[in-house]
Design a protein around this motif. Sequence first.
Motif, PDB file in Angstrom:
ATOM      1  N   TYR B  32      15.015  -1.291  -9.787  1.00  0.00           N
ATOM      2  CA  TYR B  32      15.885  -0.129  -9.707  1.00  0.00           C
ATOM      3  C   TYR B  32      17.234  -0.467 -10.340  1.00  0.00           C
ATOM      4  N   GLN B  34      21.287   1.458 -10.538  1.00  0.00           N
ATOM      5  CA  GLN B  34      22.100   2.569 -10.053  1.00  0.00           C
ATOM      6  C   GLN B  34      23.363   2.719 -10.896  1.00  0.00           C
ATOM      7  N   PRO B  93      20.273  -3.720  -7.277  1.00  0.00           N
ATOM      8  CA  PRO B  93      19.877  -4.323  -6.010  1.00  0.00           C
ATOM      9  C   PRO B  93      18.933  -5.491  -6.306  1.00  0.00           C
ATOM     10  N   LEU B  94      19.210  -6.640  -5.708  1.00  0.00           N
ATOM     11  CA  LEU B  94      18.427  -7.841  -5.988  1.00  0.00           C
ATOM     12  C   LEU B  94      17.339  -7.990  -4.935  1.00  0.00           C
ATOM     13  N   TYR B  95      16.132  -7.607  -5.272  1.00  0.00           N
ATOM     14  CA  TYR B  95      15.045  -7.617  -4.292  1.00  0.00           C
ATOM     15  C   TYR B  95      14.621  -9.034  -3.933  1.00  0.00           C
ATOM     16  N   GLN B  97      16.735 -11.425  -3.306  1.00  0.00           N
ATOM     17  CA  GLN B  97      17.823 -12.047  -2.558  1.00  0.00           C
ATOM     18  C   GLN B  97      18.190 -11.221  -1.339  1.00  0.00           C
ATOM     19  N   GLY B  98      17.195 -10.663  -0.711  1.00  0.00           N
ATOM     20  CA  GLY B  98      17.374 -10.059   0.606  1.00  0.00           C
ATOM     21  C   GLY B  98      18.298  -8.886   0.712  1.00  0.00           C
ATOM     22  N   GLY B  99      18.656  -8.282  -0.384  1.00  0.00           N
ATOM     23  CA  GLY B  99      19.460  -7.072  -0.266  1.00  0.00           C
ATOM     24  C   GLY B  99      20.803  -7.105  -0.924  1.00  0.00           C
ATOM     25  N   LYS B 100      21.081  -8.104  -1.710  1.00  0.00           N
ATOM     26  CA  LYS B 100      22.346  -8.113  -2.432  1.00  0.00           C
ATOM     27  C   LYS B 100      22.406  -6.941  -3.395  1.00  0.00           C
ATOM     28  N   LEU B 101      23.553  -6.319  -3.502  1.00  0.00           N
ATOM     29  CA  LEU B 101      23.794  -5.244  -4.448  1.00  0.00           C
ATOM     30  C   LEU B 101      24.972  -5.679  -5.311  1.00  0.00           C
ATOM     31  N   ILE B 102      24.709  -5.950  -6.591  1.00  0.00           N
ATOM     32  CA  ILE B 102      25.775  -6.447  -7.463  1.00  0.00           C
ATOM     33  C   ILE B 102      26.133  -5.398  -8.501  1.00  0.00           C
ATOM     34  N   PHE B 103      27.379  -5.441  -8.946  1.00  0.00           N
ATOM     35  CA  PHE B 103      27.917  -4.442  -9.853  1.00  0.00           C
ATOM     36  C   PHE B 103      28.411  -5.075 -11.149  1.00  0.00           C
TER      37      PHE B 103
END
Lengths: 113, 113
Positions: B32, B34, B93-95, B97-103
């Motif tokens: 994904y 965003q 979203p890094l699937y 790495q347990g839920g990290k969301l990086i921009f």
Amino acid sequence: DAGITQSPRHKVTETGTPVTLRCHQTENHRYMYWYRQDPGHGLRLIHYSYGVKDTDKGEVSDGYSVSRSKTEDFLLTLESATSSQTSVYFCAISLRVFDTEAFFGQGTRLTVV
Amino acid sequence: SQKIEQNSEALNIQEGKTATLTCNYTNYSPAYLQWYRQDPGRGPVFLLLIRENEKEKRKERLKVTFDTTLKQSLFHITASQPADSATYLCALPLYNQGGKLIFGQGTELSVKP
């Protein structure tokens, strides 16, 4: 607007003092994030949480700690503030991480003098 | 480590033209991607999410493409208006790495009348 509140909104503190920023949500979202935003760097992840008492480090976690003792609150602590931690801090929440959006708080402007 | 890069230079366009913003990523194969909009002094606001198998997604005057071979997403605003002036950020979203969301660092768009 999603129910997410950051406090304080503005803070000036002295070098070497501890500082705690609070993020409070009323959405019962599982994931919570702390970011800092500086000119030229965009949003950088400090720490995030994937559940109560479940937290992990982001890319710029040195000098920061977090705690999440209940779903609705995620605290960010600067143990001993330094001038390099002067920044705008954003909290975000997300119901799921992969296929849903993140909602952001209004931000906290922290100045360390 | 995973990295997201967006055009660091501001994009200036004339009202009515199409704005195209680029998001490139490395060392990752996201499922994904965003896009968010951020106005000065405010937190980012979610705009669109695209899945790896969607290739293209539209919402009113917005269009996002996702090329997993090029590791790139393009964000288009057609018939741009001065009110579209803002900073636009892409996020992954890094699937793994347990839920990290990086921009990414964001691209500032300025639409002149």
